[in-house]
Design an enzyme around this catalytic site. Structure first.
Site, PDB file in Angstrom:
ATOM      1  N   THR A 145     -75.222 -41.542 -56.077  1.00  0.00           N
ATOM      2  CA  THR A 145     -76.187 -40.482 -56.523  1.00  0.00           C
ATOM      3  C   THR A 145     -75.914 -39.790 -57.718  1.00  0.00           C
ATOM      4  O   THR A 145     -74.695 -39.322 -57.701  1.00  0.00           O
ATOM      5  CB  THR A 145     -76.937 -39.715 -55.532  1.00  0.00           C
ATOM      6  N   SER A 180     -74.319 -31.017 -51.599  1.00  0.00           N
ATOM      7  CA  SER A 180     -74.660 -31.125 -50.275  1.00  0.00           C
ATOM      8  C   SER A 180     -73.442 -31.801 -49.627  1.00  0.00           C
ATOM      9  O   SER A 180     -72.775 -32.651 -50.440  1.00  0.00           O
ATOM     10  CB  SER A 180     -75.906 -31.816 -49.960  1.00  0.00           C
ATOM     11  N   TYR A 182     -74.137 -34.614 -47.750  1.00  0.00           N
ATOM     12  CA  TYR A 182     -74.191 -35.956 -48.064  1.00  0.00           C
ATOM     13  C   TYR A 182     -73.760 -36.372 -49.201  1.00  0.00           C
ATOM     14  O   TYR A 182     -73.191 -37.343 -49.371  1.00  0.00           O
ATOM     15  CB  TYR A 182     -75.708 -35.977 -47.933  1.00  0.00           C
ATOM     16  N   HIS A 183     -73.967 -35.644 -50.268  1.00  0.00           N
ATOM     17  CA  HIS A 183     -73.529 -36.169 -51.482  1.00  0.00           C
ATOM     18  C   HIS A 183     -71.997 -36.215 -51.568  1.00  0.00           C
ATOM     19  O   HIS A 183     -71.593 -37.164 -52.058  1.00  0.00           O
ATOM     20  CB  HIS A 183     -73.974 -35.003 -52.916  1.00  0.00           C
ATOM     21  N   LYS A 186     -70.731 -39.634 -50.348  1.00  0.00           N
ATOM     22  CA  LYS A 186     -70.814 -40.478 -51.534  1.00  0.00           C
ATOM     23  C   LYS A 186     -69.625 -40.390 -52.326  1.00  0.00           C
ATOM     24  O   LYS A 186     -69.032 -41.341 -52.895  1.00  0.00           O
ATOM     25  CB  LYS A 186     -72.036 -40.410 -52.696  1.00  0.00           C
TER      26      LYS A 186
HETATM   27  N1  LIG Z   1     -84.405 -42.782 -52.620  1.00  0.00           N
HETATM   28  C1  LIG Z   1     -83.622 -42.320 -53.737  1.00  0.00           C
HETATM   29  O1  LIG Z   1     -84.394 -41.516 -54.361  1.00  0.00           O
HETATM   30  C2  LIG Z   1     -82.058 -42.376 -53.777  1.00  0.00           C
HETATM   31  C3  LIG Z   1     -81.590 -41.772 -54.966  1.00  0.00           C
HETATM   32  C4  LIG Z   1     -80.150 -41.798 -55.097  1.00  0.00           C
HETATM   33  C5  LIG Z   1     -79.426 -42.587 -53.932  1.00  0.00           C
HETATM   34  N2  LIG Z   1     -80.003 -43.326 -53.128  1.00  0.00           N
HETATM   35  C6  LIG Z   1     -79.191 -44.073 -52.279  1.00  0.00           C
HETATM   36  O2  LIG Z   1     -79.658 -45.263 -51.851  1.00  0.00           O
HETATM   37  C7  LIG Z   1     -79.567 -45.878 -50.788  1.00  0.00           C
HETATM   38  C8  LIG Z   1     -80.907 -46.212 -50.084  1.00  0.00           C
HETATM   39  O3  LIG Z   1     -81.809 -45.132 -50.099  1.00  0.00           O
HETATM   40  P1  LIG Z   1     -83.115 -45.054 -49.328  1.00  0.00           P
HETATM   41  O4  LIG Z   1     -84.137 -44.118 -50.166  1.00  0.00           O
HETATM   42  O5  LIG Z   1     -83.717 -46.554 -49.413  1.00  0.00           O
HETATM   43  O6  LIG Z   1     -82.913 -44.925 -48.009  1.00  0.00           O
HETATM   44  P2  LIG Z   1     -83.318 -45.280 -46.497  1.00  0.00           P
HETATM   45  O7  LIG Z   1     -82.932 -44.273 -45.474  1.00  0.00           O
HETATM   46  O8  LIG Z   1     -84.926 -45.648 -46.701  1.00  0.00           O
HETATM   47  O9  LIG Z   1     -82.665 -46.568 -46.450  1.00  0.00           O
HETATM   48  C9  LIG Z   1     -81.354 -46.604 -45.909  1.00  0.00           C
HETATM   49  C10 LIG Z   1     -81.177 -47.861 -44.711  1.00  0.00           C
HETATM   50  O10 LIG Z   1     -79.704 -47.713 -44.105  1.00  0.00           O
HETATM   51  C11 LIG Z   1     -79.811 -48.145 -42.953  1.00  0.00           C
HETATM   52  N3  LIG Z   1     -78.654 -47.504 -42.513  1.00  0.00           N
HETATM   53  C12 LIG Z   1     -78.014 -46.250 -42.253  1.00  0.00           C
HETATM   54  N4  LIG Z   1     -76.821 -46.318 -41.829  1.00  0.00           N
HETATM   55  C13 LIG Z   1     -76.672 -47.655 -41.364  1.00  0.00           C
HETATM   56  C14 LIG Z   1     -75.830 -48.328 -40.445  1.00  0.00           C
HETATM   57  N5  LIG Z   1     -74.500 -47.566 -40.046  1.00  0.00           N
HETATM   58  N6  LIG Z   1     -75.675 -49.292 -40.096  1.00  0.00           N
HETATM   59  C15 LIG Z   1     -76.679 -50.277 -40.725  1.00  0.00           C
HETATM   60  N7  LIG Z   1     -77.617 -50.007 -41.611  1.00  0.00           N
HETATM   61  C16 LIG Z   1     -77.825 -48.340 -41.565  1.00  0.00           C
HETATM   62  C17 LIG Z   1     -80.969 -46.975 -42.458  1.00  0.00           C
HETATM   63  O11 LIG Z   1     -81.502 -47.543 -41.260  1.00  0.00           O
HETATM   64  C18 LIG Z   1     -81.927 -47.336 -43.534  1.00  0.00           C
HETATM   65  O12 LIG Z   1     -82.970 -48.292 -43.074  1.00  0.00           O
HETATM   66  C19 LIG Z   1     -79.000 -44.797 -49.901  1.00  0.00           C
HETATM   67  O13 LIG Z   1     -77.770 -45.318 -49.611  1.00  0.00           O
HETATM   68  C20 LIG Z   1     -79.180 -43.459 -50.843  1.00  0.00           C
HETATM   69  O14 LIG Z   1     -78.354 -42.796 -50.490  1.00  0.00           O
HETATM   70  C21 LIG Z   1     -81.414 -42.984 -52.734  1.00  0.00           C
END
Ligand SMILES: NC(=O)c1ccc[n+]([C@@H]2O[C@H](COP(=O)([O-])OP(=O)(O)OC[C@H]3O[C@@H](n4cnc5c(N)ncnc54)[C@H](O)[C@@H]3O)[C@@H](O)[C@H]2O)c1
Length: 405
Positions: A145, A180, A182-183, A186
């Site tokens: 991110t 954070s 979380y960040h 990453k």
């Molecule tokens: N949505 C945003 O604005 C955004 C921005 C920047 C980065 N991201 C990154 O993109 C990715 C997807 O984001 P999102 O918004 O779709 O999140 P999301 O939570 O909807 O999707 C993540 C999925 O990963 C699955 N998951 C988590 N841990 C797991 C594990 N150990 N084994 C199997 N599955 C697992 C969860 O069940 C979930 O369905 C994430 O890594 C997030 O950090 C998202």
């Protein structure tokens, strides 16, 4: 290509799976449904009910005659899972979304912080070792991110920085100061993956993605049985999605602090295109390639004003309310982040227009009756963790009080 999508039940993972399947690729999605459990834990519900992963895959096959393979399993807890997948499916590309994606969730308490970092870092380590064993030529596209960088007082480069120190030059990973835990998970992933590229000649693309907004993709169309999860709560809802839902239900748009914080944003359609471009143009062997994946930058107040303007075009009167900022972050800061890599590969962005916001508003108004208003106000304070929101301060300012004060 054989493409494995980790986190394929999520907001971005499921639309990505359909996007690649529609283009004729062989797609496998992996997810442990953890997100559905976190939703229950914090009382968050998506705007529209989301069918299970298997139901959506069945619907996709029925509609498009294309198969998306689904694997239910935990890539962090089960060290064998990725080994089996890499051995049997032999992916040519792995798209790794499968992590805990929320900053407030990671800052809620010790347990969540430990869980977030273990889940995210160990999951990625398991992917690395499975690739080394069974598919070292595969291309790993890993979602990071823009929040990893924080808000440095210098330009943000795409992952790497040329440094001159005491007369000598080197190229180092860009130093990151995230806001954070979380960040930070990453950032740890990025270091581990850069290491894997150097040690084992991996092809890695690390995508430092901005905040994603939107609910529509070509493959979802108007089919509720193919929809993705759209969150508007304080834990999983990204800011523009949250503002749109607040406007739709007549609630003031809640801006944290002054709202002068600037971040990078992109439409969910551009997320799909960026991933596609990364997969079509893989990193070289031994290359740790970083792209900053966003298309525009806005301050929070600019976004709030844009939503207010679009809402007024639809006859809605919207107020903006400033809350004490529950996060520890700079509100007045320099922000200039480079993002030329993906446009260089052919990205043509869908920019944020009143039409885009208006369309999101219409969808949010359709689901307005089911919105859980209480889930929107911030409940996680960066210094003290989980709090109860109370609206008792003067001038309409909502403050956060400790839950057990
Ligand atoms: N949505 C945003 O604005 C955004 C921005 C920047 C980065 N991201 C990154 O993109 C990715 C997807 O984001 P999102 O918004 O779709 O999140 P999301 O939570 O909807 O999707 C993540 C999925 O990963 C699955 N998951 C988590 N841990 C797991 C594990 N150990 N084994 C199997 N599955 C697992 C969860 O069940 C979930 O369905 C994430 O890594 C997030 O950090 C998202």
């Amino acid at each position: 290509m054989r493409i494995c999508i980790l986190g394929g039940d999520g907001y971005l993972g499921w639309p990505t799976a359909m996007h690649f399947s529609a283009r004729g690729h062989e797609v496998m999605v992996v997810d442990n449904m953890a997100k559905r459990g976190w939703e229950e834990e914090v009382g968050a519900t998506p705007l529209e009910p989301v069918p299970t992963l298997k139901e959506r895959a069945r619907r996709w096959r029925q509609k498009k005659f294309q198969h998306i393979d689904t694997v239910i399993g935990n890539i962090a807890d089960d060290g064998q899972l990725m080994q089996d997948i890499c051995r049997d499916f032999r992916p040519e590309a792995i798209i790794h979304y499968g992590e805990q994606p929320s900053a407030p969730y990671s800052m809620l308490n010790q347990e969540n912080a430990v869980y977030t970092q273990c889940n995210n870092v160990i999951g990625t380590l398991n992917v690395m070792f499975a690739m080394r064993e069974h598919c070292p030529q595969a291309h790993l596209v890993k979602l990071g991110t823009m929040g990893e960088y924080g808000t440095p007082n210098i330009d943000i480069e795409e992952g790497w920085l040329e440094v001159t120190h005491n007369g000598r030059k080197d190229r180092v990973l860009y130093p990151k100061k995230p806001h954070s835990l979380y960040h930070l998970s990453k950032v740890h992933d990025s270091h581990n993956l850069e290491f894997a590229s150097r040690m084992w000649d991996f092809r890695v693309t690390d995508l430092n993605q901005g905040v994603v907004y939107g609910i529509d993709t070509d493959e979802i169309g108007n089919d509720p049985e193919l929809c993705t999860s759209f969150h508007y709560d304080d834990i999983f809802g990204t800011v523009l999605n949250r503002f749109v839902v607040q406007a739709a239900i007549g609630m003031p748009l809640t801006v944290y602090g002054s709202g002068r914080q600037i971040r990078g944003y992109l439409n969910i359609r551009d997320t799909l295109r960026c991933i596609e471009l990364a997969v079509e143009n893989p990193a070289g062997r031994g290359e740790f390639r970083v792209f900053n994946q966003f298309t525009e930058q806005f301050s929070i107040m600019e976004l709030a004003e844009r939503v207010r303007e679009s809402a007024s075009e639809q006859g809605l009167k919207v107020e903006i309310q400033h809350l004490r900022n529950p996060r520890v972050e700079q509100e007045d800061h320099y922000y200039h982040a480079k993002h030329s890599g993906l446009p260089g590969l052919g990205l043509e962005p869908h920019l944020l227009s009143n039409g885009v916001i208006g369309h999101m508003l219409t969808k949010a108004m359709d689901g307005a009756a089911k919105v859980n208003e209480a889930s929107i106000l911030p409940k996680v304070d960066w210094k003290h963790g989980w709090q109860q929101p109370v609206a008792d301060e003067p001038a309409g300012i909502v403050c956060l009080q400790p839950a057990r004060a």
